[in-house]
Design a protein around this motif. Structure first.
Motif, PDB file in Angstrom:
ATOM      1  N   VAL A 344       0.834  -1.203   0.000  1.00  0.00           N
ATOM      2  CA  VAL A 344       0.000   0.000   0.000  1.00  0.00           C
ATOM      3  C   VAL A 344       0.868   1.253   0.000  1.00  0.00           C
ATOM      4  CG1 VAL A 344      -2.037  -1.011   1.078  1.00  0.00           C
ATOM      5  CG2 VAL A 344      -0.216  -0.115   2.531  1.00  0.00           C
ATOM      6  N   MET A 345       0.336   2.300  -0.632  1.00  0.00           N
ATOM      7  CA  MET A 345       0.885   3.647  -0.501  1.00  0.00           C
ATOM      8  C   MET A 345       0.012   4.406   0.488  1.00  0.00           C
ATOM      9  SD  MET A 345       2.013   4.999  -4.278  1.00  0.00           S
ATOM     10  CE  MET A 345       2.555   6.547  -3.558  1.00  0.00           C
ATOM     11  N   LEU A 346       0.650   5.102   1.399  1.00  0.00           N
ATOM     12  CA  LEU A 346      -0.046   5.895   2.415  1.00  0.00           C
ATOM     13  C   LEU A 346       0.324   7.348   2.192  1.00  0.00           C
ATOM     14  CD1 LEU A 346       0.709   3.608   5.493  1.00  0.00           C
ATOM     15  CD2 LEU A 346      -1.183   3.436   3.858  1.00  0.00           C
ATOM     16  N   GLU A 347      -0.701   8.187   2.119  1.00  0.00           N
ATOM     17  CA  GLU A 347      -0.456   9.561   1.688  1.00  0.00           C
ATOM     18  C   GLU A 347      -1.111  10.550   2.643  1.00  0.00           C
ATOM     19  OE1 GLU A 347      -0.756  12.102  -2.493  1.00  0.00           O
ATOM     20  OE2 GLU A 347      -1.026   9.939  -2.478  1.00  0.00           O
ATOM     21  N   ALA A 348      -0.436  11.674   2.839  1.00  0.00           N
ATOM     22  CA  ALA A 348      -0.959  12.741   3.682  1.00  0.00           C
ATOM     23  C   ALA A 348      -1.849  13.666   2.862  1.00  0.00           C
ATOM     24  CB  ALA A 348       0.180  13.543   4.299  1.00  0.00           C
ATOM     25  N   PRO A 349      -2.987  14.106   3.425  1.00  0.00           N
ATOM     26  CA  PRO A 349      -3.873  15.010   2.691  1.00  0.00           C
ATOM     27  C   PRO A 349      -3.477  16.471   2.879  1.00  0.00           C
ATOM     28  CG  PRO A 349      -4.864  14.483   4.796  1.00  0.00           C
ATOM     29  CD  PRO A 349      -3.534  13.750   4.748  1.00  0.00           C
ATOM     30  N   ALA A 350      -4.030  17.318   2.038  1.00  0.00           N
ATOM     31  CA  ALA A 350      -3.879  18.763   2.195  1.00  0.00           C
ATOM     32  C   ALA A 350      -5.027  19.277   3.067  1.00  0.00           C
ATOM     33  CB  ALA A 350      -3.890  19.457   0.836  1.00  0.00           C
ATOM     34  N   VAL A 351      -4.691  19.949   4.164  1.00  0.00           N
ATOM     35  CA  VAL A 351      -5.688  20.429   5.112  1.00  0.00           C
ATOM     36  C   VAL A 351      -5.419  21.900   5.398  1.00  0.00           C
ATOM     37  CG1 VAL A 351      -6.704  20.143   7.398  1.00  0.00           C
ATOM     38  CG2 VAL A 351      -5.846  18.140   6.159  1.00  0.00           C
ATOM     39  N   ASP A 352      -6.422  22.720   5.259  1.00  0.00           N
ATOM     40  CA  ASP A 352      -6.307  24.143   5.567  1.00  0.00           C
ATOM     41  C   ASP A 352      -5.796  24.309   6.996  1.00  0.00           C
ATOM     42  OD1 ASP A 352      -6.613  26.829   6.122  1.00  0.00           O
ATOM     43  OD2 ASP A 352      -8.557  26.996   5.130  1.00  0.00           O
ATOM     44  N   PRO A 353      -4.635  24.950   7.190  1.00  0.00           N
ATOM     45  CA  PRO A 353      -4.105  25.095   8.557  1.00  0.00           C
ATOM     46  C   PRO A 353      -5.091  25.729   9.519  1.00  0.00           C
ATOM     47  CG  PRO A 353      -2.475  25.774   6.932  1.00  0.00           C
ATOM     48  CD  PRO A 353      -3.763  25.549   6.183  1.00  0.00           C
ATOM     49  N   ALA A 354      -5.946  26.606   8.998  1.00  0.00           N
ATOM     50  CA  ALA A 354      -6.914  27.260   9.877  1.00  0.00           C
ATOM     51  C   ALA A 354      -7.976  26.288  10.377  1.00  0.00           C
ATOM     52  CB  ALA A 354      -7.576  28.425   9.132  1.00  0.00           C
ATOM     53  N   LYS A 355      -8.135  25.163   9.686  1.00  0.00           N
ATOM     54  CA  LYS A 355      -9.179  24.204  10.067  1.00  0.00           C
ATOM     55  C   LYS A 355      -8.628  22.988  10.807  1.00  0.00           C
ATOM     56  CE  LYS A 355     -12.167  25.486   6.200  1.00  0.00           C
ATOM     57  NZ  LYS A 355     -12.881  25.047   4.971  1.00  0.00           N
ATOM     58  N   ARG A 356      -7.309  22.902  10.927  1.00  0.00           N
ATOM     59  CA  ARG A 356      -6.748  21.784  11.672  1.00  0.00           C
ATOM     60  C   ARG A 356      -6.886  22.044  13.155  1.00  0.00           C
ATOM     61  NH1 ARG A 356      -0.733  18.973  11.295  1.00  0.00           N
ATOM     62  NH2 ARG A 356      -1.095  17.494  12.994  1.00  0.00           N
TER      63      ARG A 356
END
Length: 590
Positions: A344-356
């Motif tokens: 499997v490939m495991l990938e990090a998503p793009a998340v708006d820093p203001a919403k983390r």
């Protein structure tokens, strides 16, 4: 619990090939899986480097004549026999192969430096075979009846992993910078390679120990990767095959006969697709079923929790899991024995820093066990990770490169876990968006080069469990320590690491290391670690590449550093010992 269908309903991303098919039918099936072709310059290219395509090409048992299949990005080619010889490629074709790419850009020799994310498994080739790749492109359970070329002439190549394989002829590593061979039979020996060629359990024909060769007679403990096979005369009924544990001390030969394996009918295997909900996949895991993830990109809205002993999660065609916000893609419960996670490939998503959320706990892509809880501790039934490729950044919207921000890629808290081919990559380059010009055209005219505060991840892997063994670990470009190992009696056979290219001088002043062994560790074995520098933006000085506490039970075998390019320096190899890496491409060794 309801049975699953067998044969399963395969999606279009799984291509089943039969030896009874005519040449035109076979060609029509196979051509879309290859890399893009530049007819003007007579070369395959890297155009699909960050594409969303995923394929598994599965050959049923038989003899395939005159097949010429270039194995492209995000493609797995595998035989469906119980032994590699059940699927044989003969005749005038090259069979499954990987040549160098982008010959029109790289002085007609092409390059293998970016030839990632593909695999070949469980087949036999009657002719010479070329597999010119770098990381995340393993060969497993193959039988090469003549010579095996793991390079393509003078094209640059950096890395590789071959395991549980038989080569009747000679194996040529060429200019490969580094490579791990585990439990490979080299019929007529092996030669070549530049800096670090590691042979574990490869028998008498493996090269002797030298500055560039690290040869280890036996594996410490051994488990082979699960695979799928057909078992009826019509070649339509599927089974999941799980090789059993071998303690590594009695048999280092390739295990390719189908013996000493458990067979599980696909009636008890959930075949998942990327269009399904995460909850549907989790339901199958909760019912105790194994899960096969077909090729595709799975945008998870919750972690996949594995909490049954001996459960298997097997990805086909580099099935890619994008983690839910703040949580890992896969979490293995503490106290769970014999789990297999593979392919499997495991990938990090793009998340708006203001919403983390500021309250989010430590965010990794794979969490094996749980920090501070009772862990699995069964040496006779270890957990195992095979072909786990983590990626932080590289694709997607240019405006969101700084939105990707996680803490680490893999954390292993459980004891007696085996890793086999882990590549943990913070992207040093990314796809160019439409209309975007390359920011470092002297480095690459076709990719964007990552800058500071983009695709952030602190550490590649953190190990706190005891008796963890990894064959083939690569960690690249994370923002702090690349690897942190706090567990007791750990062992790593082959380690390849690059410091981040984009950091400033604060990186060196903070004391970050390529491999950091915790101060309380008493026993550890690290074999052939190579730490490389390519500080592009500043004159960074790292005082030492590897740091460990003073203990007679800690051994580090054949460590070295390399100055790849640009600025800065690694001032010493290990604990302040060893010469600085200053001359480009020349290892500094202890």
């Amino acid at each position: 619990m309801m049975d699953e269908p067998n044969p399963p309903v395969w999606p279009d991303s799984v291509i089943i090939v039969h030896d009874t098919e005519d040449a035109d039918t076979m060609k029509q099936k196979l051509e879309p899986t290859q890399d893009s072709w530049n007819a003007e310059h007579n070369t395959f290219t890297c155009d699909y480097h960050f594409s969303d395509r995923r394929y598994a090409v599965l050959f049923t048992p038989g003899i395939y004549r005159n097949v010429d299949l270039e194995v492209g990005y995000y493609v797995q080619v595998a035989g469906l026999g119980v032994t590699p010889n059940h699927v044989q490629f003969k005749g005038d074709g090259k069979g499954p192969h990987v040549p160098s790419l982008n010959r029109h850009i790289h002085k007609n020799s092409g390059t293998c430096l970016d030839t990632f994310w593909r695999s070949g498994e469980n087949f036999s080739c009657a002719n010479d075979m070329v597999w010119a790749v770098s990381q995340a492109s393993p060969l497993r359970r193959v039988h090469c009846q003549k010579d095996l070329y793991l390079h393509d002439k003078d094209a640059y190549a950096s890395g590789g992993h071959i395991a549980n394989a038989v080569v009747d002829g000679h194996t040529h590593f060429g200019g490969q910078q580094q490579y791990l061979s585990r439990n490979v039979h080299f019929g007529k020996g092996a030669s070549g390679g530049a800096w670090s060629m590691v042979y574990v359990g490869c028998g008498d024909n493996a090269p002797p120990n030298s500055a560039t060769n690290t040869t280890i007679t036996k594996t410490r403990v051994r488990v082979e990767k699960p695979y799928i096979a057909v078992y009826d005369d019509d070649k339509t009924k599927f089974q999941l095959r799980i090789p059993l544990v071998n303690d590594g001390t009695t048999d280092n030969l390739p295990q390719v006969t189908g013996d000493n394996e458990e067979s599980r009918d696909f009636r008890h295997v959930k075949v998942a697709t990327a269009s399904e909900s995460t909850r549907a996949i989790q339901k199958a895991l909760d019912e105790g079923k194994d899960v096969v993830l077909t090729p595709g990109i799975y945008y998870l809205d919750q972690s996949l929790d594995v909490h049954k002993d001996n459960q298997v999660v097997l990805g086909l065609g580099l099935a890619t899991l994008v983690s839910p916000v703040g949580s890992p893609c896969i979490r293995v419960a503490p106290g769970t024995a014999g789990v297999r996670i593979a392919g499997v490939m495991l990938e990090a998503p793009a998340v708006d820093p203001a919403k983390r959320k500021s309250t989010e706990s430590h965010w990794s892509l794979l969490e094996y066990g749980c920090e501070g809880q009772t862990q699995a501790d069964d040496p006779k039934n270890p957990g195992a990770l095979f072909d786990i490729f983590c990626r932080v950044g590289g694709g997607g919207d240019a405006d969101k490169r700084h939105w990707i921000n996680i803490d680490s890629m893999v954390r292993i808290h459980s004891s007696h876990v085996i890793g086999d081919n882990l590549w943990l990559w913070r992207a040093d380059h990314a796809e160019l968006n439409p209309g975007e010009s390359p920011n470092c055209p002297n480095v690459s005219p076709v990719f964007y080069q990552t800058e500071k505060d983009e695709y952030n991840v602190d550490t590649g892997i953190v190990v706190t469990g005891d008796n963890v063994t990894i064959y083939g670990l690569a960690v690249e470009h994370t923002s702090k320590h690349q690897t942190i190992w706090k567990g007791e009696n750990g062992a790593v056979y082959f380690y390849q690491c690059e410091f981040p290219y984009d950091v400033d001088t604060d990186f060196g002043k903070a004391g970050y290391r390529g491999y950091f062994i915790g101060n309380s560790v008493k026993a550890h074995s690290l074999n052939s670690p190579g730490i490389y520098s390519n500080f592009r933006n500043a004159t960074v000085q790292v005082e030492t590449a590897i740091q460990h506490p003073d203990s007679p039970e800690i051994e580090v075998v054949n460590p070295f550093t390399v100055h790849l390019d640009n600025n800065g320096i690694i001032a010493s190899v290990i604990n302040g010992r060893g010469p600085a890496a200053q001359k480009q491409g020349v290892p500094s060794r202890v």
